[in-house]
Design a protein around this motif. Sequence first.
Motif, PDB file in Angstrom:
ATOM      1  N   UNK A  69      34.286 -31.049  -1.025  1.00 52.23           N
ATOM      2  CA  UNK A  69      33.869 -32.427  -1.370  1.00 52.23           C
ATOM      3  C   UNK A  69      35.340 -32.988  -2.106  1.00 52.23           C
ATOM      4  N   UNK A  70      36.020 -32.122  -2.620  1.00 46.85           N
ATOM      5  CA  UNK A  70      37.155 -32.768  -3.327  1.00 46.85           C
ATOM      6  C   UNK A  70      38.368 -33.099  -2.376  1.00 46.85           C
ATOM      7  N   UNK A  71      38.249 -32.608  -1.022  1.00 52.60           N
ATOM      8  CA  UNK A  71      39.517 -32.885  -0.292  1.00 52.60           C
ATOM      9  C   UNK A  71      38.993 -34.257   0.957  1.00 52.60           C
ATOM     10  N   UNK A  72      37.629 -34.909   0.598  1.00 53.18           N
ATOM     11  CA  UNK A  72      37.405 -36.276   1.295  1.00 53.18           C
ATOM     12  C   UNK A  72      37.480 -37.319   0.353  1.00 53.18           C
ATOM     13  N   UNK A  73      37.462 -38.649   1.070  1.00 52.48           N
ATOM     14  CA  UNK A  73      37.770 -39.876   0.141  1.00 52.48           C
ATOM     15  C   UNK A  73      36.655 -40.158  -0.799  1.00 52.48           C
ATOM     16  N   UNK A  74      35.360 -39.691  -0.353  1.00 51.50           N
ATOM     17  CA  UNK A  74      34.261 -40.006  -1.610  1.00 51.50           C
ATOM     18  C   UNK A  74      34.501 -39.007  -2.696  1.00 51.50           C
ATOM     19  N   UNK A  75      34.878 -37.825  -2.266  1.00 55.18           N
ATOM     20  CA  UNK A  75      34.805 -36.688  -3.122  1.00 55.18           C
ATOM     21  C   UNK A  75      35.840 -36.819  -4.264  1.00 55.18           C
ATOM     22  N   UNK A  76      37.176 -37.465  -3.726  1.00 53.78           N
ATOM     23  CA  UNK A  76      38.230 -37.688  -4.720  1.00 53.78           C
ATOM     24  C   UNK A  76      37.993 -38.902  -5.457  1.00 53.78           C
ATOM     25  N   UNK A  77      37.207 -39.862  -5.041  1.00 55.12           N
ATOM     26  CA  UNK A  77      36.732 -40.895  -5.869  1.00 55.12           C
ATOM     27  C   UNK A  77      35.839 -40.414  -7.064  1.00 55.12           C
ATOM     28  N   UNK A  78      34.776 -39.322  -6.814  1.00 50.15           N
ATOM     29  CA  UNK A  78      33.923 -39.107  -7.623  1.00 50.15           C
ATOM     30  C   UNK A  78      34.629 -38.298  -8.589  1.00 50.15           C
ATOM     31  N   UNK A  79      35.688 -37.318  -8.298  1.00 49.40           N
ATOM     32  CA  UNK A  79      36.390 -36.648  -9.319  1.00 49.40           C
ATOM     33  C   UNK A  79      37.369 -37.379 -10.131  1.00 49.40           C
ATOM     34  N   UNK A  80      37.906 -38.812  -9.601  1.00 46.61           N
ATOM     35  CA  UNK A  80      38.550 -39.530 -10.455  1.00 46.61           C
ATOM     36  C   UNK A  80      37.619 -40.129 -11.347  1.00 46.61           C
ATOM     37  N   UNK A  81      36.378 -40.369 -10.870  1.00 44.77           N
ATOM     38  CA  UNK A  81      35.527 -41.042 -11.874  1.00 44.77           C
ATOM     39  C   UNK A  81      34.975 -39.975 -13.222  1.00 44.77           C
ATOM     40  N   UNK A  82      34.819 -38.822 -12.707  1.00 42.82           N
ATOM     41  CA  UNK A  82      34.648 -37.886 -13.481  1.00 42.82           C
ATOM     42  C   UNK A  82      35.753 -37.481 -14.670  1.00 42.82           C
ATOM     43  N   UNK A  83      37.089 -37.354 -14.161  1.00 38.36           N
ATOM     44  CA  UNK A  83      38.302 -37.168 -14.918  1.00 38.36           C
ATOM     45  C   UNK A  83      38.249 -38.204 -15.822  1.00 38.36           C
ATOM     46  N   UNK A  84      38.050 -39.651 -15.369  1.00 39.03           N
ATOM     47  CA  UNK A  84      38.061 -40.581 -16.411  1.00 39.03           C
ATOM     48  C   UNK A  84      37.214 -40.611 -17.325  1.00 39.03           C
ATOM     49  N   UNK A  85      35.886 -40.113 -17.062  1.00 41.13           N
ATOM     50  CA  UNK A  85      34.863 -40.018 -18.158  1.00 41.13           C
ATOM     51  C   UNK A  85      35.270 -38.816 -19.376  1.00 41.13           C
ATOM     52  N   UNK A  86      35.652 -37.664 -18.755  1.00 36.92           N
ATOM     53  CA  UNK A  86      36.230 -36.579 -19.889  1.00 36.92           C
ATOM     54  C   UNK A  86      37.300 -36.958 -20.519  1.00 36.92           C
ATOM     55  N   UNK A  87      38.070 -37.950 -20.013  1.00 32.06           N
ATOM     56  CA  UNK A  87      39.394 -38.238 -20.793  1.00 32.06           C
ATOM     57  C   UNK A  87      38.941 -39.156 -21.901  1.00 32.06           C
ATOM     58  N   UNK A  88      37.953 -39.680 -21.829  1.00 27.89           N
ATOM     59  CA  UNK A  88      37.204 -40.433 -23.010  1.00 27.89           C
ATOM     60  C   UNK A  88      36.647 -39.760 -24.130  1.00 27.89           C
ATOM     61  N   UNK A  89      36.334 -38.699 -24.019  1.00 23.27           N
ATOM     62  CA  UNK A  89      35.743 -37.884 -25.157  1.00 23.27           C
ATOM     63  C   UNK A  89      36.539 -37.265 -25.703  1.00 23.27           C
ATOM     64  N   UNK A  90      36.827 -37.379 -27.281  1.00 19.41           N
ATOM     65  CA  UNK A  90      37.906 -37.079 -28.063  1.00 19.41           C
ATOM     66  C   UNK A  90      38.257 -35.574 -27.914  1.00 19.41           C
ATOM     67  N   UNK A  91      37.511 -34.542 -28.213  1.00 17.17           N
ATOM     68  CA  UNK A  91      38.003 -33.145 -28.260  1.00 17.17           C
ATOM     69  C   UNK A  91      37.809 -32.643 -26.901  1.00 17.17           C
ATOM     70  N   UNK A  92      36.956 -33.042 -25.933  1.00 18.54           N
ATOM     71  CA  UNK A  92      37.016 -32.706 -24.612  1.00 18.54           C
ATOM     72  C   UNK A  92      38.444 -33.123 -23.803  1.00 18.54           C
ATOM     73  N   UNK A  93      38.647 -34.127 -24.081  1.00 15.44           N
ATOM     74  CA  UNK A  93      40.064 -34.714 -23.673  1.00 15.44           C
ATOM     75  C   UNK A  93      41.280 -33.869 -23.790  1.00 15.44           C
ATOM     76  N   UNK A  94      41.598 -33.617 -24.925  1.00 14.81           N
ATOM     77  CA  UNK A  94      42.549 -32.667 -25.062  1.00 14.81           C
ATOM     78  C   UNK A  94      42.552 -31.069 -24.505  1.00 14.81           C
TER      79      UNK A  94
END
Length: 198
Positions: A69-94
């Motif tokens: 999933x992570x190796x294809x275009x759709x999977x990379x976009x989905x992972x980037x979206x998930x990374x962006x979401x996790x980077x907004x949560x204060x304690x989880x981000x660090x």
Amino acid sequence: MLRRYLIAGLLVWIPLGITIWVLKALVDLMDQTLLLVPGDYSTERLLGFHVPGLGIILVIAILLLTGALAANFFGRRLLALGDGLLSRIPIVRSIYGGVKQISDTLFSPEGKAFRRAVLVRYPHAGSWTVALVTGSPEHEVTDHLGHDQVSVFIPTTPNITSGFFLIVPKNETIELQMTVDEALKYIISMGVAEPPRR
């Protein structure tokens, strides 16, 4: 004579016992993933008994599917979206950001971390120890120290999961021909299991 036999027996059973114990702990840990499988499809329900090691197959399947999933275009976009979401949560981000950065560095095929072993002077100028190269410093560190530096990790003996991080001049390191695995065995054994000269 009896003492020699006892020591010889210990030298056979200690590594074997520890290996079996570690493997059993890993299999038991991975078998915990079987809790994700619905109860109607568990081996206890289907076969009447537990089959150890099926968790390993499930973990490998999950890793392969995630990797595909992570190796294809759709999977990379989905992972980037998930990374962006996790980077907004204060304690989880660090926590997530730090672990992700370390894992990307260690496991990336392009990464240079832990690819070679060197000798460095530590803990003082009159002694040497085996260290693992983790990379070369950049940005602010090079502004102060220059570009001819190397970052190294010095594992402690016998617990190689802890150690010291140092930045040392590249010309004060001696590159070794031994592999990283051989270097770790050498460190764990406190210098007893020195790899042969290449």
